[in-house]
Every structure is written in C-alpha cells, then in structure tokens.
Design an enzyme around this catalytic site. Structure first.
Site, PDB file in Angstrom:
ATOM      1  N   ARG A   1      -3.329  10.010   0.424  1.00 28.28           N
ATOM      2  CA  ARG A   1      -3.282   8.625   0.893  1.00 28.28           C
ATOM      3  C   ARG A   1      -4.551   8.246   1.663  1.00 28.28           C
ATOM      4  NH1 ARG A   1       2.245   8.178   4.001  1.00 28.28           N
ATOM      5  NH2 ARG A   1       1.467  10.188   4.713  1.00 28.28           N
TER       6      ARG A   1
ATOM      7  N   SER B   1       3.327   3.349   5.805  1.00 30.25           N
ATOM      8  CA  SER B   1       3.556   4.458   4.878  1.00 30.25           C
ATOM      9  C   SER B   1       2.615   4.389   3.679  1.00 30.25           C
ATOM     10  CB  SER B   1       5.017   4.490   4.421  1.00 30.25           C
ATOM     11  OG  SER B   1       5.396   3.259   3.882  1.00 30.25           O
TER      12      SER B   1
ATOM     13  N   GLU C   1      11.185  -5.876  -3.153  1.00 34.12           N
ATOM     14  CA  GLU C   1      10.312  -5.306  -4.185  1.00 34.12           C
ATOM     15  C   GLU C   1      10.203  -6.179  -5.428  1.00 34.12           C
ATOM     16  OE1 GLU C   1      12.657  -3.523  -2.551  1.00 34.12           O
ATOM     17  OE2 GLU C   1      11.227  -2.545  -1.215  1.00 34.12           O
TER      18      GLU C   1
ATOM     19  N   PHE D   1      11.257   2.716  -4.933  1.00 31.50           N
ATOM     20  CA  PHE D   1      11.663   1.301  -4.862  1.00 31.50           C
ATOM     21  C   PHE D   1      10.776   0.425  -5.745  1.00 31.50           C
ATOM     22  CE2 PHE D   1      12.434   2.911  -0.370  1.00 31.50           C
ATOM     23  CZ  PHE D   1      13.699   3.372  -0.670  1.00 31.50           C
TER      24      PHE D   1
ATOM     25  N   ARG E   1       2.172  11.922  -1.160  1.00 32.76           N
ATOM     26  CA  ARG E   1       1.791  12.204   0.228  1.00 32.76           C
ATOM     27  C   ARG E   1       1.794  13.715   0.478  1.00 32.76           C
ATOM     28  NH1 ARG E   1       5.758  10.448   4.696  1.00 32.76           N
ATOM     29  NH2 ARG E   1       5.626   8.394   3.753  1.00 32.76           N
TER      30      ARG E   1
END
Lengths: 321, 284
Positions: free
Chosen positions: A7, A34, A55, A80, A164
């Site tokens: 990330r 995040s 979303e 999501f 991640r």
C-alpha cells in the site's frame, strides 16, 4: 529479508501520478485510512472524492468521473468493492468500457480473523468473467507501482487486486509491468509454479526447498490475469506439470484461468492450490495460509506430489522395458 | 439547442417540443411493434420530458457528440430505449432510418442503450439505479475541473426503490452538486402494480428535500412548464435539483394510459394503427 506493505508503493505512486496529471482523482468509501490515501487527500483535497460507505454509488461515481474526462482510482476493501458493487463493475465499468481504475485493497484473507465476510477470495472469479475488464494482481512494491502506472496510461477499465500482506522485493526497482506478460522468475524443468500476488514470494521459497529435494521448479509470476500470458502457460504445459498457487478460491481464479488455456492447447497435469471452495475458519492470515497449505512448505509438498504423480503416470503409460 | 444560442420564449419552443414529443411517441410504438419487444408505457410517459430537454434545455451538438463541454443526459430508466433512440434521431445524432433496426440481430440499437454503439448515449443503463450515481460522478467531475456543463438524469419512479439512488442522492447533496438535476418520471406505475401498492415512495418531494435536494413538482406533460422548470436549475445554489414530473404511463393513447399491463406489452397491428390515429401527426 525485509518485508513491505504494497500500500505504501500504491499511495506514493498515486500521488506521483496525480502530481503529473490533473485528471487523476481518488474515490473512496470512507476508506481513506485503510486505502492509504491520507497523503493523497492532504496533497490534492479537491481531487479526493469520499462517497461515504456506499460501494454501489462509489463505482457509479467513478464511471461518471471518467465520463467527465477524469481518471478515477476507485479504492475500497476488495470484498466490498467487488462483491457489493459487482453489477456496477460489470455494467458501468466493463460493459461501458469506462476509464475507471478499480483498486481492491486488502484482498484475499488479509483481514484474517475478521472472517469470511471480509475475506475477498472470490474477486478474481467475478472480475475476470467480465468482458473488457483488465485484471492485475501485483506481487511486490515494484510491480504495484509499475502496474498502477500502466493502468493510468491505459484507456479502459482495470481491476487492481492489491494486498496489505507484507511481501519481500521480488522484482528489481526498474521492473516494468506489462499487461499480458508474465515474467519467469526462475527456470526449472520438472514442474512450473504459476502464482501471483502474495503467493509469488512463497512459490519462490518453495522452489528453493524443492531444489534441495532434487526437484527443479520454475516460477512464473502471472500477475496479469486478464489478459493472460498464453505463451508462458503453453511453454510451461509443454515442459511438464503445472502447479498454480493463489490467495483465492480454486474455483474460477488464477488456477481456473490457467487450466482453461492448458486443456484447450496442450493438456498437462495440473494441481490448483488455493482455498478449497469453503469459507475459512477463524485465524490470522498466516494461520490460514498454513492451514490450507499456502505456505512454502505446503507448496513444496503439493509440487513434490505432483511431480511424483506425473512420473508414475508417465511410467505406467510408457513403461520402460 | 446549439451551444451559445440565446434561449427564446418557452411558450414558442413548447410548440416545436410538442411536435417532437408526438414524433417520439409514434416512432417508439412503431419500433416496439416491429421488434415485438419493448416498454411502450414508459416510452410514452417520458416522451414530453425528452422533447423538452432536447429542444430547449440541453447544450449539445449532435454533430459533435463527444464535445467535452456538452451537457450530459443520462437515461437511467434504460428500458425506455425506444423513446431515447427516437429522441436522438430527432435531435440529429443518427438517421431516422436506423430506428427500423431496433433490436434486430446485430443492430446498434440494443434493447438497452450502449454508449459505445450509439452517439448521444452517455451511459449504459438497464439495470435500475445506475444512472444517478453516474450522473453524480459526472457532475462532480465538472465541479473538480471548473467546467460549466450540466448533468441531467431521468429516472423512473419505481426505480427509486433501488437503494443506490439514495446513496447517490446523499453524496450529491454533500458535494453541493447544483450542476446536477434529476427528473423523476412519476407515472405511478411499476412493472407489476402501482408504486404505492408495492413499496410506496410518497411523500416523494419531501424525501428528496430531506436528502438535501431542492425539489419541485410539475405536470410532466406540460411542455411549457417543463421547459421553464428545467431552465430554472439550479433551484437553489449549492443544492442539486429534483424535478418530479407527474406523468401518465401510456400517455397519448387512450387504451394504454394508466394501464399497468402496457409496461411491456407489445401492441398488435390493430392496436398500433388505433394508437397512431389517436396520436395524430402522421402526415408531418
């Protein structure tokens, strides 16, 4: 061996792209933290579009921003982004051929103990079935950065499946990702391990273990899931058995994609390693990798079995007299 | 309306809009009849709204359909494609002869609009609740770039049962998108029944206002009122605008009006002939 969270490369590259091109915007579903977009927000507040926890709207807004001439990077937890908004991904992005870059963060089982609601181990099966949609699973920081630049330069919808989970550097810093091209990270004549994302480093570790067992394993990084590198797959199939390794269900993911090419070109013995079509039990990502044989030792075991099985079948079919 | 032209009198323009609306209705029914498929009820309820937009409101250039500064019109109720295609042909995006190819094999005119095949189509719609999020994104793009073009979205009313509309409504208000207008074709009927007997929408204008929009209710078949209203956006600076257009499904044909079965019934040859007679204007 130092490990990295991709990330960081993602957010640094996105900021660099936005610096050079005013059309770059980021869209998030309250996931600025995040998705590592804090720096982007600080630098380009007017280009940070936070739609809140919504979303379907997020992906539609992305398509609209693209219609208005911008290049949106739509970021959200992969579970999501793909699951909740799949119809928008299909219609507003794929079918419409919108210039939207979907960034599925924390894919696979990165959320570990949070459980199957937050695991995203179906996203490759869903997205790679959608026409026009390019699908990429980078393996390390250099590839994350290069794939992001390639996505920005390409006119059309792209799904970047990001993670991640800490990974080591696999590619050199000047590595150039290309759609539809899978680099051979290691050559070997007994079996080819085709992996992507977090599983590439593990496949390389497994190949080193296999070497000690006297098995020569090749490793291919199939980061470009759509389009696939058919030539690399064919080369592997001609050479011998293939083991695919993915942080995804074995239903319809990387293994399925490779198998579709293999059975229609040069049938080879294959084994698909991934989550075996069941919801994962409670546990950390590392626990789940071990539980389902997705650690270097598990990959080594599966590859060794596959090599032994192919040798046995070859012997039974063509016995040495 | 070509870019930079001076708006003329709404009353005078409503006369040419009425003629266009009649041609849209005639052509949509002929298309549905020929294709043996379609959604004539909604085509007819939306015809006046489309005619008002394309004669007197939208800043577009059909010869230059991807002009960056064009106003965006998104038909969220994509099943009313016959009305949209008829409107686009009337506006000059493509020849009227194309309309005969509606839904034929390999036709560019699919049952739901495809922006990559048909000039003037801004978004691929069909599944409901997609148009307003895309419209909100387009309006946000204009805000980010400081452009002056506007975005108009036409939704059905039953369609507002899709939650994605309300996600977009919240975001559009939060972003202060006063360059975005939603028009609700409030014909009160959905596929199976009245909206209020299915999952009710009222008080609809109050709901939009509660979501941070400036809302007005108008007669969706009064072209002069439609033109004046759509030209008056934004109704309030800093707020997106909502026009609830009170319409009748099947408007203009006595045996179709307010009849739920005409959502997707196909007229027979006799019914088509009767409908065209009632609509008039066949000699135009």
């Amino acid at each position: 061996m130092s490990l990295h969270d991709c990330r960081k490369a993602f957010s640094e590259t996105l900021v660099a792209l936005a610096e050079a091109d005013p059309r770059i915007v980021a869209v998030a579903n309250d996931s600025i933290g995040s998705s590592n977009l804090k720096e982007f927000k600080k630098r380009f507040p007017e280009r940070m579009v936070n739609v809140g926890i919504a979303e379907q709207n997020m992906v539609g807004v992305g398509a609209g921003l693209a219609n208005g001439g911008l290049i949106p990077f739509v970021c959200g937890a992969s579970c999501f982004l793909t699951g909740r908004a799949l119809e928008q991904v299909k219609v507003d992005c794929g079918y419409s051929r919108s210039n939207v870059k979907l960034c599925g963060m924390s894919s696979g089982v990165a959320y570990g103990e949070l459980g199957p609601t937050h695991h995203s181990i179906e996203d490759l099966a869903w997205t790679r079935a959608i026409a026009n949609l390019t699908v990429v699973v980078p393996a390390d920081p250099a590839e994350t950065s290069s794939a992001l630049r390639a996505a920005a330069a390409y006119e059309g919808p792209v799904f970047l499946r990001l993670s991640r989970m800490p990974v080591p550097d696999i590619h050199p810093a000047d590595y150039r990702f290309e759609f539809g091209r899978a680099p051979w990270l290691r050559r070997g004549s007994d079996v080819t391990l085709i992996a992507n994302g977090t599983m590439v480093a593990r496949a390389l570790e497994a190949a080193a273990l296999l070497e000690a067992d006297g098995i020569k394993a090749a490793v291919v990084n199939m980061s470009s899931v759509r389009p696939l590198d058919r030539e690399a797959i064919l080369e592997a199939a001609v050479a011998g058995p293939i083991l695919t390794v993915e942080e995804h269900t074995v239903v319809g993911g990387l293994g399925g994609a490779v198998a579709e090419v293999v059975v229609q070109s040069h049938p080879a013995r294959m084994r698909l390693l991934g989550f075996p079509g069941e919801f994962a039990p409670t546990g950390s990502p590392e626990f789940l990798f071990e539980h389902f044989g997705l650690n270097p030792e598990g990959i080594r075991r599966a590859a060794a079995q596959l090599v032994e099985e192919s040798a046995r079948v070859a012997h039974e079919t063509h016995p040495v007299r | 309306m070509p870019p930079d032209s001076v708006p003329t009198d709404a009353a005078a323009e409503s006369v040419s809009a009425a003629k266009m609306a009649r041609r849209i209705r005639r052509s949509a029914l002929q298309m549905v009849h020929a294709a043996r498929l379609g959604h004539p009820g909604g085509d007819l309820s939306a015809a006046d709204i489309l005619a008002a937009l394309y004669t007197a409101v939208l800043r577009i250039d059909p010869r230059n359909p991807r002009m960056p500064d064009r106003d965006r019109f998104i038909l969220s109720k994509g099943h009313c494609s016959a009305a949209l295609y008829s409107t686009l042909a009337e506006a000059g995006y493509f020849p009227r002869e194309w309309l005969r190819e509606y839904m034929k094999p390999l036709s560019l005119l699919n049952g739901h609009p495809d922006r990559n095949k048909v000039a003037g189509v801004e978004a691929n719609t069909g599944p409901l609740g997609h148009g307003l999020p895309i419209g909100a994104g387009a309006a946000k793009a204009a805000k980010i770039t400081g452009a002056s073009w506007r975005t108009f979205v036409l939704t059905g009313d039953g369609e507002l049962q899709e939650g994605s509309n309300w996600e977009a409504a919240m975001a559009a208000a939060q972003f202060g998108l006063d360059n975005l207008t939603v028009i609700v074709d409030r014909n009160r009927l959905q596929q199976g029944d009245e909206t209020e007997r299915t999952v009710g929408l009222e008080p609809l204008a109050e709901r939009w206002r509660a979501f941070g929009w400036a809302a007005r209710e108008v007669d969706g078949h009064d072209l002069e009122v439609l033109i004046r209203t759509l030209r008056a956006v934004p109704f309030e600076p800093g707020k997106p605008s909502c026009v609830i257009a009170r319409t009748h499904k099947g408007r203009g044909v006595s045996f179709m009006e307010d009849r739920v079965e005409w959502h997707h019934r196909v007229p027979t040859a006799e019914e088509l002939s009767q409908a065209l007679k009632e609509l008039g204007g066949g000699d135009e």
